[in-house]
Write an enzyme that holds these catalytic residues in place. Structure first.
Site, short mmCIF file in Angstrom:
data_model
loop_
_atom_site.label_atom_id
_atom_site.label_comp_id
_atom_site.label_asym_id
_atom_site.label_seq_id
_atom_site.Cartn_x
_atom_site.Cartn_y
_atom_site.Cartn_z
N ASP A 56 0.83 -1.20 0.00
CA ASP A 56 0.00 0.00 0.00
C ASP A 56 0.87 1.25 0.00
O ASP A 56 2.03 1.22 0.44
CB ASP A 56 -0.89 0.03 1.25
CG ASP A 56 -2.20 -0.69 1.04
OD1 ASP A 56 -2.51 -1.04 -0.11
OD2 ASP A 56 -2.92 -0.88 2.03
N LYS A 72 -0.92 0.73 -8.43
CA LYS A 72 -0.64 0.69 -9.86
C LYS A 72 -1.06 -0.63 -10.51
O LYS A 72 -0.71 -0.89 -11.66
CB LYS A 72 0.85 0.94 -10.10
CG LYS A 72 1.28 2.35 -9.68
CD LYS A 72 2.76 2.58 -9.95
CE LYS A 72 3.16 3.99 -9.53
NZ LYS A 72 4.60 4.24 -9.73
#
Length: 410
Positions: free
Chosen positions: A200, A222
């Site tokens: 994270d 991403k």
């Protein structure tokens, strides 16, 4: 005998008689390990420390309240001789020699037939360190070597490869509030053993640079989502890598179950038949205020604290929070993910009776090198956030505890 090194061996004492002579501090330190080994412990001593007495009261050991006498070591496999009577210690040691019972002596290592190593544990591994001979023994050096090895195993700086097949699976690891030193030792060890880390944005990013080159690090922000929701895509990534036989760590900020959606990931893994380990983390709701000098509770000031998410405004139909009830509480209110909603939150709390003068602190990037604290009141916090350009992540503390500690440095 002292000229030769001790022969190291691991004793399996489960269900076997172990005699401890003396109920003082030495016994207090050694008894927990003997009990953990499953030994059938007989303590012989006229008196004992309160902690040792409690072990006897709960039935963990058998205590005969008397001095040592001949025959106490009969049928024993191991003995710890630690009375304050040198003569009794010598007689017990002689009995152990006759009966071929390995005896440790706290008063005279040279006269003992066994030595107790400095031991430590790290997830299935016991580290035991012995000085090579009795002459010139240095217990502090021995303990320091033990500590260095165990710490290295725990924090991942000393990594030993596994040569037997590991069971693939996922570990949901709470990384703590941001400072890499505040992750748990188990979390750090699992990171060091991982094949894949899905991290994270709010996790301890500095730890990622320490990972071995072969570890694949994936930024959760991403992951290509395609037609999936963000969380579903993350779940799928965890499952896919685990099914490829990899050891996967899902590194999350704070604690996996405190607004971390950890249970959603656990459910997805369970449905896919993927084994999962959950490693709790230090929640920013407590640690970040503490790092900024704010106790969430304080005697005579706050007897409770409440942690809420501020990611939706009080007037949002998705909100599950009873804001009027929170306004009536007299303790501390900790708000996570609420920087951009703090104006409406403050208005709601004041509308339901909270004093406009209630102190408020915003701690941005808590526990990291970029940490800063901004103070306000409920009446002024909306303006202060804009004026001071407070950005997420920030923990917001509302309550009188904000004013308890020393004034923050300018």
């Amino acid at each position: 005998m002292a000229e030769h090194p001790a022969y190291p061996v691991g004793l399996r004492l489960t269900g076997r008689k172990v005699v401890v002579l003396g109920g003082g501090q030495v016994a207090q330190r050694r008894l927990p390990a003997l009990m953990a080994a499953g030994a059938d412990v007989l303590l012989v001593s006229p008196a004992a420390t309160p902690s040792v007495e409690a072990m006897a009261d709960t039935g963990e050991i058998t205590w005969e309240r008397r001095p040592y006498r001949e025959g106490d070591l009969e049928d024993a496999w191991y003995a710890l001789i630690a009375t304050s009577d040198p003569e009794a210690n010598a007689r017990a040691s002689a009995e152990g020699e006759r009966h071929r019972v390995w005896c440790v002596r706290s008063d005279d290592a040279d006269a003992a037939t066994a030595w107790t190593p400095a031991t430590g544990h790290s997830e299935g591994v016991t580290v035991a360190v012995l000085t090579t001979n009795a002459k010139g023994r240095d217990p502090r050096h021995t303990a320091a070597v033990r500590d260095a090895v165990v710490e290295g195993l725990r924090d991942g700086t000393l990594v030993a490869p596994h040569y037997r097949t590991r069971t693939p699976g996922v570990a949901l690891v709470g990384g703590g509030p941001g400072d890499p030193d505040l992750i748990t030792v188990r979390g750090r060890r699992l990171l060091a053993e991982a094949d894949v880390v899905i991290a994270d944005r709010l996790g301890p990013r500095d730890l990622l640079a320490e990972l071995p080159p072969h570890v694949e690090v994936i930024d959760a922000a991403k992951i290509p989502y395609g037609r999936f929701m963000a969380q579903e895509a993350i779940n799928n990534a965890l499952i896919e890598h685990a099914k490829q036989g990899r050891s996967v760590v899902r590194l999350k900020g704070g604690d996996p179950y405190v607004f971390g959606r950890g249970m959603e990931e656990l459910h997805a893994l369970a449905e896919a038949g993927i084994p999962c380990t959950v490693v709790p983390g230090i929640s920013s709701s407590i640690s970040v205020p503490g790092a900024a000098g704010i106790p969430v509770t304080h005697r005579g000031v706050a007897h409770e604290f409440t942690v809420v998410s501020g990611h939706v405004a009080p007037d949002d139909e998705r909100s599950l929070i009873d804001w009027p009830a929170l306004a009536r509480l007299t303790g501390t209110l900790v708000i996570l993910m609420g920087v951009d909603k703090i104006g409406r939150i403050a208005e709601t709390l004041m509308a339901h009776g909270k004093s406009p003068e209630t102190p408020v602190a915003l701690v941005q990037e808590g526990t990291t090198a970029a940490q800063r604290r901004v103070d306000a009141t409920l009446a002024t916090v909306a303006e202060v956030v804009v004026a001071e350009d407070v950005k997420p992540p920030a923990v917001i503390v509302v309550g009188e505890v904000v004013a308890v500690g020393p004034k923050p440095l300018a």
